[in-house]
Design an enzyme around this catalytic site. Structure first.
Site, PDB file in Angstrom:
ATOM      1  N   ALA A 110       0.809  -1.226   0.000  1.00  0.00           N
ATOM      2  CA  ALA A 110       0.000   0.000   0.000  1.00  0.00           C
ATOM      3  C   ALA A 110       0.838   1.269   0.000  1.00  0.00           C
ATOM      4  O   ALA A 110       0.298   2.368   0.001  1.00  0.00           O
ATOM      5  CB  ALA A 110      -0.936   0.003   1.204  1.00  0.00           C
ATOM      6  N   ARG A 136       8.777   7.705  -4.462  1.00  0.00           N
ATOM      7  CA  ARG A 136      10.161   7.790  -4.940  1.00  0.00           C
ATOM      8  C   ARG A 136      10.300   7.304  -6.384  1.00  0.00           C
ATOM      9  O   ARG A 136      11.297   7.564  -7.037  1.00  0.00           O
ATOM     10  CB  ARG A 136      11.087   6.994  -4.011  1.00  0.00           C
ATOM     11  N   THR A 180       4.672   0.761   7.845  1.00  0.00           N
ATOM     12  CA  THR A 180       4.568  -0.695   7.660  1.00  0.00           C
ATOM     13  C   THR A 180       3.928  -1.411   8.864  1.00  0.00           C
ATOM     14  O   THR A 180       3.244  -2.412   8.692  1.00  0.00           O
ATOM     15  CB  THR A 180       5.954  -1.294   7.344  1.00  0.00           C
ATOM     16  N   ALA A 220       7.685  -9.336 -55.336  1.00  0.00           N
ATOM     17  CA  ALA A 220       8.080  -8.091 -54.677  1.00  0.00           C
ATOM     18  C   ALA A 220       7.044  -7.003 -54.940  1.00  0.00           C
ATOM     19  O   ALA A 220       6.561  -6.855 -56.055  1.00  0.00           O
ATOM     20  CB  ALA A 220       9.437  -7.643 -55.202  1.00  0.00           C
ATOM     21  N   ASP A 246       7.706  -5.085  -2.756  1.00  0.00           N
ATOM     22  CA  ASP A 246       8.701  -4.479  -3.650  1.00  0.00           C
ATOM     23  C   ASP A 246      10.062  -5.170  -3.612  1.00  0.00           C
ATOM     24  O   ASP A 246      11.068  -4.580  -3.960  1.00  0.00           O
ATOM     25  CB  ASP A 246       8.835  -2.975  -3.355  1.00  0.00           C
ATOM     26  N   ARG A 249      -3.158  -4.625 -67.577  1.00  0.00           N
ATOM     27  CA  ARG A 249      -2.311  -3.452 -67.728  1.00  0.00           C
ATOM     28  C   ARG A 249      -2.317  -3.065 -69.204  1.00  0.00           C
ATOM     29  O   ARG A 249      -2.588  -3.893 -70.075  1.00  0.00           O
ATOM     30  CB  ARG A 249      -0.891  -3.696 -67.208  1.00  0.00           C
TER      31      ARG A 249
HETATM   32  C1  UD1 Z   1      11.471  -1.054   4.585  1.00  0.00           C
HETATM   33  C2  UD1 Z   1      11.935  -1.274   6.017  1.00  0.00           C
HETATM   34  C3  UD1 Z   1      13.460  -1.315   6.040  1.00  0.00           C
HETATM   35  C4  UD1 Z   1      13.962  -2.398   5.117  1.00  0.00           C
HETATM   36  C5  UD1 Z   1      13.391  -2.249   3.711  1.00  0.00           C
HETATM   37  C6  UD1 Z   1      13.694  -3.485   2.901  1.00  0.00           C
HETATM   38  C7  UD1 Z   1      10.221  -0.122   7.360  1.00  0.00           C
HETATM   39  C8  UD1 Z   1       9.896   1.061   8.155  1.00  0.00           C
HETATM   40  N1  UD1 Z   1      11.443  -0.182   6.824  1.00  0.00           N
HETATM   41  O1  UD1 Z   1      11.955   0.203   4.155  1.00  0.00           O
HETATM   42  O2  UD1 Z   1      13.904  -1.592   7.358  1.00  0.00           O
HETATM   43  O3  UD1 Z   1      15.385  -2.360   5.059  1.00  0.00           O
HETATM   44  O4  UD1 Z   1      11.950  -2.115   3.754  1.00  0.00           O
HETATM   45  O5  UD1 Z   1      13.305  -3.336   1.572  1.00  0.00           O
HETATM   46  O6  UD1 Z   1       9.420  -1.025   7.267  1.00  0.00           O
HETATM   47  N2  UD1 Z   1       3.780  -0.111   2.802  1.00  0.00           N
HETATM   48  C9  UD1 Z   1       2.436  -0.179   3.092  1.00  0.00           C
HETATM   49  N3  UD1 Z   1       1.857   0.774   3.870  1.00  0.00           N
HETATM   50  C10 UD1 Z   1       2.566   1.809   4.381  1.00  0.00           C
HETATM   51  C11 UD1 Z   1       3.959   1.890   4.073  1.00  0.00           C
HETATM   52  C12 UD1 Z   1       4.519   0.909   3.301  1.00  0.00           C
HETATM   53  O7  UD1 Z   1       1.744  -1.117   2.659  1.00  0.00           O
HETATM   54  O8  UD1 Z   1       1.973   2.638   5.079  1.00  0.00           O
HETATM   55  C13 UD1 Z   1       4.372  -1.156   1.952  1.00  0.00           C
HETATM   56  C14 UD1 Z   1       5.009  -0.622   0.686  1.00  0.00           C
HETATM   57  O9  UD1 Z   1       4.116  -0.710  -0.405  1.00  0.00           O
HETATM   58  C15 UD1 Z   1       6.210  -1.526   0.482  1.00  0.00           C
HETATM   59  C16 UD1 Z   1       6.525  -2.046   1.869  1.00  0.00           C
HETATM   60  O10 UD1 Z   1       5.416  -1.760   2.683  1.00  0.00           O
HETATM   61  O11 UD1 Z   1       5.897  -2.622  -0.364  1.00  0.00           O
HETATM   62  C17 UD1 Z   1       7.778  -1.397   2.448  1.00  0.00           C
HETATM   63  O12 UD1 Z   1       7.594   0.019   2.464  1.00  0.00           O
HETATM   64  P1  UD1 Z   1       8.692   1.014   1.920  1.00  0.00           P
HETATM   65  O13 UD1 Z   1       8.188   2.386   2.056  1.00  0.00           O
HETATM   66  O14 UD1 Z   1       9.172   0.596   0.586  1.00  0.00           O
HETATM   67  O15 UD1 Z   1       9.834   0.782   3.008  1.00  0.00           O
HETATM   68  P2  UD1 Z   1      11.394   1.000   2.871  1.00  0.00           P
HETATM   69  O16 UD1 Z   1      11.706   2.425   3.074  1.00  0.00           O
HETATM   70  O17 UD1 Z   1      11.896   0.363   1.646  1.00  0.00           O
HETATM   71 CA    CA Z   2      10.973  -0.609  -0.088  1.00  0.00          CA
END
Ligand code: UD1
Ligand code: CA
Length: 459
Positions: free
Chosen positions: A10, A15, A78, A379, A103, A439
């Site tokens: 979500a 970025r 997260t 051709a 991801d 022709r």
């Molecule tokens: C996160 C971890 C980091 C780790 C890295 C590995 C956290 C805070 N940090 O960082 O320690 O090294 O992944 O790849 O977890 N997401 C949601 N809802 C939210 C926020 C995020 O569903 O409110 C999902 C995103 O879609 C994504 C995943 O959670 O698939 C991770 O979020 P992301 O923002 O990519 O975290 P990172 O900064 O990569």
């Molecule tokens: Ca990530």
């Protein structure tokens, strides 16, 4: 031990600065989140929940039927995302929760399996996957104590200068004991650099409560996360070498595997030869000994054994054994080539059957047509299949010879063994074995050049 799986998808993906939701960006033709879900499925979880943003129709569209999307209405981090998922999961006394971000498409089912095994063996409250990365920038760092036990995870944005030197990163993949996880996420706070509820904080919380924590150290490549376009390209390139290596082990030859792009759903037989600049996409399959490229794009097509395609584009086509396409041909949906047929340079074929051994060697358009076995299309010949309102079919018989620059105005038929005269506009059927010619008779005007020059010189 029952496993309930949660895939976090979500995040806002800001970025990426792209138009698509991050988790549906394709890698080797498969959305990021599908790679993760496929790896998770290998663990055979009792239930799989995917956390999505509101209005994530494009994400829902790529989810398999057996996973359940749940909406996180605000992206608070997260830990919050996991809580939203846990609201939809009934946890039994011996249940464990696998959490994977959407991801990290390179993580394999085997690695998730090792995570589960270690978690079961140690009986830890949480087991994480970590790796030592040469460049850990952007990832959470794993802080260990003097006995090398995992203590806590600190996000990159919150690291001290010393913590920033730590090479061991958090993969964002965890297995939690269902007994403690709900309570622990409830204790996560958002007093950090990003003002978010961090799931990795649960590690320090469980640690403080005296629970044991384990970590499975894996290959850093598997934990590569996609947050930016350049990380997407990097991950796609790693996936490509993984796919190409696997095909080469199966006996596929690649002149330069760094320049061969094979989607996840493509099937290749041993002895296929791929030159640089080849893209094989969608549901494409290539038979033994076929040679593709250089510089060829093939999508959703079936190519039989011994087929040769070079410098060409082939989409939605069936090309039987030993047929040849190119250089510089465009083979469009619905084209079917019989065994040993040929489409040569600057030839376009669409929605047409080209018979066994039939040849369309140069500069021709064949659309909505049947070309008989061993027929030859000269051709510059074209099927005029469209009158501005509707499309009509052309039938060219077996062994027929369509002369150069013939226009076949459809609907029209050229019989078996028939000929058409070069330059003819054929609007009526040509009978079997006949010559259809349309022709003006050529005239000859003797001495013309001399008279013309005299007229010019006279002024
Ligand atoms: C996160 C971890 C980091 C780790 C890295 C590995 C956290 C805070 N940090 O960082 O320690 O090294 O992944 O790849 O977890 N997401 C949601 N809802 C939210 C926020 C995020 O569903 O409110 C999902 C995103 O879609 C994504 C995943 O959670 O698939 C991770 O979020 P992301 O923002 O990519 O975290 P990172 O900064 O990569
Ligand atoms: Ca990530």
């Amino acid at each position: 031990m029952g496993v309930k799986a949660v895939v976090l998808g979500a995040g806002s993906g800001t970025r990426m600065k792209g138009l698509l939701p991050k988790v549906i960006h394709p890698v080797a033709g498969r959305p990021l989140i599908r790679w993760v879900l496929d790896a998770v499925a290998l663990l055979d979880p009792e239930q799989t929940v995917v956390v999505v943003k509101p209005d994530a129709d494009q994400v829902r569209a790529v989810l398999p039927d057996d996973v359940m999307p749940v909406v996180q209405s605000r992206q608070l981090g997260t830990a919050h995302a996991l809580q939203v998922a846990l609201d939809c999961i009934t946890l039994g006394p011996d249940d464990h929760v696998l959490v994977v971000p959407a991801d990290t498409p390179l993580v394999t089912g085997e690695t998730l399996g090792r995570l589960a095994t270690l978690h079961r063996r140690t009986g830890s409250a949480v087991t994480c996957i970590t790796a030592n990365m040469d460049d850990p920038t952007g990832y959470g760092r794993v802080v260990r104590d003097g006995w090398d036990r995992v203590q806590r995870i600190v996000e990159h944005a919150d690291t001290t200068t010393r913590e920033r030197e730590i090479k061991e990163i958090n993969g964002g993949i965890y297995m939690f004991d269902g007994e403690f996880i709900l309570d622990a996420t409830g204790h996560v706070e958002r007093n950090n650099a990003q003002g978010e509820y961090y799931l990795p904080d649960v590690v320090a919380i469980l640690n403080a409560e005296g629970h044991s924590i384990s970590a499975h150290l894996t290959d850093p490549e598997e934990l590569a996360g996609v947050n930016t376009q350049d990380q997407l390209a990097e991950v796609a390139s790693l996936m490509r070498s993984r796919i190409n290596r696997a095909w080469m082990r199966q006996g596929v030859w690649m002149q330069d595997p760094t320049r061969v792009y094979v989607d996840a759903n493509v099937a290749l037989e041993a002895g296929v030869r791929l030159y640089p600049g080849v893209h094989l996409e969608g549901a494409t399959s290539v038979g033994a000994g076929a040679e593709i490229g250089p510089d060829t794009y093939v999508k959703d097509s079936w190519l039989g054994p011994g087929v040769r395609v070079w410098y060409s584009v082939v989409r939605g086509a069936t090309i039987e054994a030993e047929a040849e396409v190119g250089p510089y041909a465009s083979i469009r949906p619905g084209a079917e080539f019989g065994e040993g047929a040929k489409a040569g340079s600057f030839v376009e074929v669409k929605n047409s059957a080209v018979g066994r051994g039939a040849k369309v060697p140069h500069l021709a358009y064949v659309g909505d047509a049947e070309v008989g076995d061993r027929a030859n299309v000269g051709a510059g010949a074209i099927t005029a299949n469209y009158n501005g309102f509707e499309k009509h079919r052309t039938r060219i018989g077996d062994r027929a010879q369509v002369g150069s620059n013939t226009v076949l105005v459809a609907p029209v038929e050229v019989g078996d063994d028939a000929f058409t005269g070069a330059g003819s506009v054929i609007t009526r059927n040509v009978s079997e074995g006949a010559l259809g010619i349309e022709r003006a008779t050529q005239r000859e005007i003797p001495g013309y050049a001399k008279r013309r020059r005299a007229r010019f010189e006279a002024g």
